[in-house]
Scaffold this motif. Structure first.
Motif, PDB file in Angstrom:
ATOM      1  N   GLY A  16       0.816  -1.199   0.000  1.00 62.25           N
ATOM      2  CA  GLY A  16       0.000   0.000   0.000  1.00 62.25           C
ATOM      3  C   GLY A  16       0.850   1.248   0.000  1.00 62.25           C
ATOM      4  O   GLY A  16       2.059   1.201   0.175  1.00 62.25           O
ATOM      5  N   PRO A  17       0.219   2.436  -0.174  1.00 58.55           N
ATOM      6  CA  PRO A  17       0.966   3.675  -0.317  1.00 58.55           C
ATOM      7  C   PRO A  17       1.927   3.955   0.829  1.00 58.55           C
ATOM      8  O   PRO A  17       3.018   4.435   0.609  1.00 58.55           O
ATOM      9  CB  PRO A  17      -0.157   4.738  -0.381  1.00 58.55           C
ATOM     10  CG  PRO A  17      -1.348   4.002  -0.871  1.00 58.55           C
ATOM     11  CD  PRO A  17      -1.224   2.619  -0.323  1.00 58.55           C
ATOM     12  N   TYR A 157       5.742  10.976   1.406  1.00 55.58           N
ATOM     13  CA  TYR A 157       6.885  11.416   2.213  1.00 55.58           C
ATOM     14  C   TYR A 157       6.465  12.521   3.182  1.00 55.58           C
ATOM     15  O   TYR A 157       6.900  12.530   4.339  1.00 55.58           O
ATOM     16  CB  TYR A 157       8.015  11.903   1.308  1.00 55.58           C
ATOM     17  CG  TYR A 157       8.619  10.821   0.455  1.00 55.58           C
ATOM     18  CD1 TYR A 157       9.490   9.884   0.991  1.00 55.58           C
ATOM     19  CD2 TYR A 157       8.312  10.726  -0.899  1.00 55.58           C
ATOM     20  CE1 TYR A 157      10.042   8.881   0.210  1.00 55.58           C
ATOM     21  CE2 TYR A 157       8.862   9.726  -1.695  1.00 55.58           C
ATOM     22  CZ  TYR A 157       9.729   8.807  -1.139  1.00 55.58           C
ATOM     23  OH  TYR A 157      10.263   7.816  -1.915  1.00 55.58           O
ATOM     24  N   GLU A 158       5.637  13.444   2.715  1.00 57.57           N
ATOM     25  CA  GLU A 158       5.186  14.518   3.595  1.00 57.57           C
ATOM     26  C   GLU A 158       4.444  13.971   4.807  1.00 57.57           C
ATOM     27  O   GLU A 158       4.662  14.412   5.938  1.00 57.57           O
ATOM     28  CB  GLU A 158       4.277  15.487   2.820  1.00 57.57           C
ATOM     29  CG  GLU A 158       5.022  16.621   2.157  1.00 57.57           C
ATOM     30  CD  GLU A 158       4.091  17.707   1.660  1.00 57.57           C
ATOM     31  OE1 GLU A 158       3.133  18.066   2.379  1.00 57.57           O
ATOM     32  OE2 GLU A 158       4.311  18.200   0.538  1.00 57.57           O
ATOM     33  N   ARG A 159       3.560  13.004   4.577  1.00 58.40           N
ATOM     34  CA  ARG A 159       2.805  12.429   5.693  1.00 58.40           C
ATOM     35  C   ARG A 159       3.736  11.720   6.667  1.00 58.40           C
ATOM     36  O   ARG A 159       3.569  11.813   7.883  1.00 58.40           O
ATOM     37  CB  ARG A 159       1.743  11.456   5.163  1.00 58.40           C
ATOM     38  CG  ARG A 159       0.606  12.120   4.405  1.00 58.40           C
ATOM     39  CD  ARG A 159      -0.578  11.189   4.265  1.00 58.40           C
ATOM     40  NE  ARG A 159      -0.252   9.992   3.513  1.00 58.40           N
ATOM     41  CZ  ARG A 159      -0.369   9.880   2.196  1.00 58.40           C
ATOM     42  NH1 ARG A 159      -0.790  10.923   1.477  1.00 58.40           N
ATOM     43  NH2 ARG A 159      -0.079   8.748   1.578  1.00 58.40           N
ATOM     44  N   ARG A 163       4.228  12.935  10.627  1.00 57.63           N
ATOM     45  CA  ARG A 163       3.999  12.050  11.768  1.00 57.63           C
ATOM     46  C   ARG A 163       5.242  11.963  12.649  1.00 57.63           C
ATOM     47  O   ARG A 163       5.141  11.958  13.881  1.00 57.63           O
ATOM     48  CB  ARG A 163       3.600  10.647  11.282  1.00 57.63           C
ATOM     49  CG  ARG A 163       2.209  10.563  10.693  1.00 57.63           C
ATOM     50  CD  ARG A 163       1.745   9.112  10.621  1.00 57.63           C
ATOM     51  NE  ARG A 163       2.609   8.301   9.780  1.00 57.63           N
ATOM     52  CZ  ARG A 163       2.424   8.112   8.481  1.00 57.63           C
ATOM     53  NH1 ARG A 163       1.400   8.699   7.862  1.00 57.63           N
ATOM     54  NH2 ARG A 163       3.233   7.348   7.774  1.00 57.63           N
ATOM     55  N   TYR A 164       6.403  11.916  12.027  1.00 61.19           N
ATOM     56  CA  TYR A 164       7.645  11.839  12.810  1.00 61.19           C
ATOM     57  C   TYR A 164       7.834  13.096  13.647  1.00 61.19           C
ATOM     58  O   TYR A 164       8.162  13.021  14.843  1.00 61.19           O
ATOM     59  CB  TYR A 164       8.841  11.642  11.882  1.00 61.19           C
ATOM     60  CG  TYR A 164      10.169  11.811  12.592  1.00 61.19           C
ATOM     61  CD1 TYR A 164      10.678  10.802  13.403  1.00 61.19           C
ATOM     62  CD2 TYR A 164      10.883  13.001  12.475  1.00 61.19           C
ATOM     63  CE1 TYR A 164      11.880  10.970  14.074  1.00 61.19           C
ATOM     64  CE2 TYR A 164      12.082  13.169  13.136  1.00 61.19           C
ATOM     65  CZ  TYR A 164      12.580  12.151  13.937  1.00 61.19           C
ATOM     66  OH  TYR A 164      13.758  12.333  14.605  1.00 61.19           O
ATOM     67  N   LEU A 165       7.654  14.268  13.054  1.00 61.77           N
ATOM     68  CA  LEU A 165       7.861  15.515  13.779  1.00 61.77           C
ATOM     69  C   LEU A 165       6.867  15.659  14.924  1.00 61.77           C
ATOM     70  O   LEU A 165       7.223  16.109  16.022  1.00 61.77           O
ATOM     71  CB  LEU A 165       7.745  16.703  12.817  1.00 61.77           C
ATOM     72  CG  LEU A 165       8.893  16.862  11.819  1.00 61.77           C
ATOM     73  CD1 LEU A 165       8.579  17.954  10.810  1.00 61.77           C
ATOM     74  CD2 LEU A 165      10.206  17.166  12.534  1.00 61.77           C
ATOM     75  N   ALA A 190       4.608  21.039  12.498  1.00 60.71           N
ATOM     76  CA  ALA A 190       5.026  19.757  11.930  1.00 60.71           C
ATOM     77  C   ALA A 190       4.704  19.699  10.440  1.00 60.71           C
ATOM     78  O   ALA A 190       5.547  19.305   9.624  1.00 60.71           O
ATOM     79  CB  ALA A 190       4.342  18.609  12.673  1.00 60.71           C
ATOM     80  N   GLU A 191       3.492  20.104  10.067  1.00 62.40           N
ATOM     81  CA  GLU A 191       3.104  20.051   8.661  1.00 62.40           C
ATOM     82  C   GLU A 191       3.880  21.052   7.822  1.00 62.40           C
ATOM     83  O   GLU A 191       4.326  20.732   6.714  1.00 62.40           O
ATOM     84  CB  GLU A 191       1.598  20.311   8.529  1.00 62.40           C
ATOM     85  CG  GLU A 191       0.725  19.176   9.038  1.00 62.40           C
ATOM     86  CD  GLU A 191      -0.737  19.379   8.709  1.00 62.40           C
ATOM     87  OE1 GLU A 191      -1.032  20.183   7.806  1.00 62.40           O
ATOM     88  OE2 GLU A 191      -1.591  18.743   9.354  1.00 62.40           O
TER      89      GLU A 191
END
Length: 300
Positions: A16-17, A157-159, A163-165, A190-191
Motif C-alpha cells: 500500500g501507499p 513522504y510529507e505524511r 507524523r515523525y515531527l 510539523a506540517e
C-alpha cells in the motif's frame, strides 16, 4: 489511458501507499531473488519509458510493455499495478528506507535534521540513475496523469515526516512564546516543516534535472536545508543537537554557531558591551552592529 485492465486475480496486491514491505530474509538465495526482482522491475520500467517516448503514453498498453520486456502480462502485474506505477519503480523501497532512518534516529538529534537526512535518501535514488531520472522528468512534464501520480508519491513522504515531527514534540521541551503546546501549533509546525523540506527537495531536484542531471545536487540540497533550519527552527528544542555539532543556545546556522562559541569562550576579564537590535533582525545584521560598536569603543 490503458484500457486493458485485468481482474483482481491477475493483479496481485502490491504494498500500500504507506505500508512498508515485509522484511527480506537473509542468505544467498534470498539475495539472488531480490536482485532478480530488482532487475525485472528495471527492465519493465526501461521498456515502458522507451515505448512512451517512441509511440506516446496514451497509445502504449500494458501488453506492449510486457512484450518489450520479454515477459507475460501477468508478470507485469506482479510488479506494478498499472503502467503509471511503472514510471516510479523505486519509491516503495525508498519509503521503507526513510521510515527505518526516522525510527532509528537518536532522540538527541534535532528532529528537522533527521527529516533532512530522510529526504536526502530520495534525492540519492534519483541521482543514482541520472539519465533515467532526466528522461522520466521530461516524460512526466508531458503527461498530466503522470504528474498527478508524482504528486501522490510526494505526499507519502510529507505524511511520513509530519507524523515523525509530531512524535518528537515533547511536552517537557521549552517552547517559543505564544506556542500552544499540544494544540494546533504543534500540528501546524510539523506540517509546515515537513512540507518545506519536501518542497526544497523538489525545487533542487527539478533544477538539477533541467540541467541534465549535472552538478553537485547534494550540496545544493544542503544549502536549502540551511535556509529552512534558520526559518522554521532558529532555536533547537531543549536537549536537541545538530548532528555532528553542538550548538550553543540560540545559535543557528554555520556562522551563528561559530560566533556563539567564540563569545562564550571570551576571557572573563574583558569589558561588557551592550547593544540593541530588533528581535527579527538577521543574525548577520546583529553581528555587524556588535562589530561596529566594538570598533567605536576601541577607537575612543
Amino acid at each position: 489511458m490503458d484500457r486493458q485492465t485485468s481482474s483482481p486475480q491477475q493483479q496481485p496486491p502490491a504494498a500500500g501507499p504507506d505500508q512498508p514491505r515485509a522484511g527480506v530474509e537473509s542468505g544467498p538465495g534470498s539475495r539472488r531473488a531480490a536482485a532478480q526482482r530488482l532487475q525485472m522491475r528495471q527492465d519493465l520500467t526501461a521498456a515502458a519509458m522507451e515505448l512512451f517516448a517512441t509511440q506516446g503514453y496514451e497509445e502504449t498498453t500494458v501488453d506492449q510493455i510486457a512484450a518489450a520486456a520479454g515477459v507475460a502480462r501477468r508478470t507485469f502485474f506482479r510488479y506494478f499495478r498499472s503502467k503509471e506505477e511503472a514510471i516510479f519503480p523505486d519509491h516503495d523501497d525508498t519509503l521503507v528506507r526513510v521510515a527505518d532512518l526516522l525510527a532509528s534516529a537518536e532522540t538527541e538529534e534535532h528532529p528537522l535534521d533527521v527529516v533532512c537526512r530522510g529526504i536526502k535518501e530520495v534525492l540519492r535514488m534519483y541521482a543514482s540513475t541520472p539519465e533515467m531520472s532526466v528522461a522520466r522528468y521530461q516524460l512526466i512534464r508531458q503527461v498530466p496523469a503522470l504528474r498527478e501520480r508524482e504528486i501522490a508519491v510526494v505526499s507519502r513522504y510529507e505524511r511520513l515526516f509530519t507524523r515523525y515531527l509530531l512524535g518528537r514534540f515533547d511536552a517537557a521541551e521549552q517552547t517559543p512564546p505564544g506556542w500552544q503546546r499540544g494544540g494546533d501549533d504543534d500540528s501546524m509546525l510539523a506540517e509546515v516543516s515537513a512540507a518545506a523540506v519536501v518542497a526544497a527537495h523538489n525545487h533542487v531536484l527539478r533544477r538539477w534535472l533541467r540541467a541534465g542531471g549535472h552538478g553537485d545536487v547534494e550540496a545544493q540540497l544542503d544549502h536549502s536545508f540551511g535556509v529552512i533550519r534558520g526559518t522554521f527552527w532558529p532555536t533547537p528544542p531543549s536537549g536537541a543537537r545538530r548532528r555532528g555539532a553542538s550548538l550553543a543556545p540560540g545559535a543557528s546556522g554555520e556562522g551563528g554557531e561559530a560566533e556563539a562559541v567564540s563569545a562564550l569562550s571570551a576571557s572573563p576579564g574583558g569589558e561588557v558591551l551592550i547593544t540593541v537590535a530588533r528581535t527579527d533582525a538577521p543574525l548577520e545584521t546583529v553581528v555587524d552592529s556588535i562589530r561596529a560598536a566594538l570598533a567605536g569603543r576601541t577607537s575612543a
